[in-house]
Scaffold this active site. Structure first.
Site: not given
Length: 203
Positions: A77, A80, A92, A112, A119, A128, A131, A133, A150
């Site tokens: 990707t 962003w 991703n 953690a 990171r 990074r 990531d 999330d 969400p």
């Protein structure tokens, strides 16, 4: 695991998880009491991106009270929210976990894992190593600024929706709608399925 069958998927490279692995993972669930299902998005654009994604999956699996139940295909990707070609592209993926951890503890574990892979949070949308999330946690809806559920931007991010849809074509983003419909709305521009790359489900 029948809800996550690959039958009917348009992408023939998305392979079902071997039955033996499914049984092994399900057997491990006896250690979990009243577990919840959560969806976690992973991204990396520094270093060995695939190795880092796999390391994050394995680290999450090693978390007490958490089992990784499914992993998506890998997508490449464009970054962003920044100028084109100003950063390396991202790898991703999305994973489905079953966990007894409450949302706040799951967030702490994700942070953690990020720290374990060095990171650095120097700038918004900066590069990074990893990531992590939380996209959704069961059917929880929360506007807590520390952990909004969400994820407030998941519905507009093809790099989350595309791998999630591949992993579970019937998935729903709580309070928003079917992932298939959301993906159709945003399209797949800027995201490329990397059929040559694969993440392993922890054994």
């Amino acid at each position: 695991m029948t809800a996550f069958s690959t039958e009917g998927q348009s992408d023939p490279t998305v392979q079902p998880v071997p039955t033996a692995v499914v049984k092994q993972v399900d057997a491990a669930d006896i250690t979990l009491s009243n577990p919840k299902m959560a969806v976690i998005a992973l991204g990396s654009n520094l270093g060995n991106r695939l190795e880092t994604l796999q390391g994050a999956v394995d680290a999450l699996e090693d978390t007490p009270g958490l089992r990784v139940k499914a992993v998506s295909p890998v997508y490449e990707t464009e970054p962003w929210g920044i100028a084109p070609d100003s950063q390396p592209s991202y790898f991703n993926a999305v994973i489905l976990v079953k966990t007894t951890l409450p949302p706040a503890s799951l967030l702490e574990r994700g942070q953690a894992v990020e720290e374990a892979f060095d990171r650095v949070r120097e700038e918004r949308w900066g590069p990074r190593t990893i990531d992590v999330d939380i996209v959704s946690y069961a059917d929880v809806l929360s506007d807590d600024p520390v952990l909004t559920l969400p994820h407030p931007r998941a519905h507009e991010r093809a790099f989350v929706l595309a791998p999630w849809h591949d992993m579970d074509p019937e998935a729903q983003l709580p309070g928003v709608g079917p992932v298939a419909d959301l993906l159709a709305g945003v399209g797949r521009e800027g995201v490329q399925h990397r059929a040559d790359l694969e993440l392993r489900l922890p054994e």
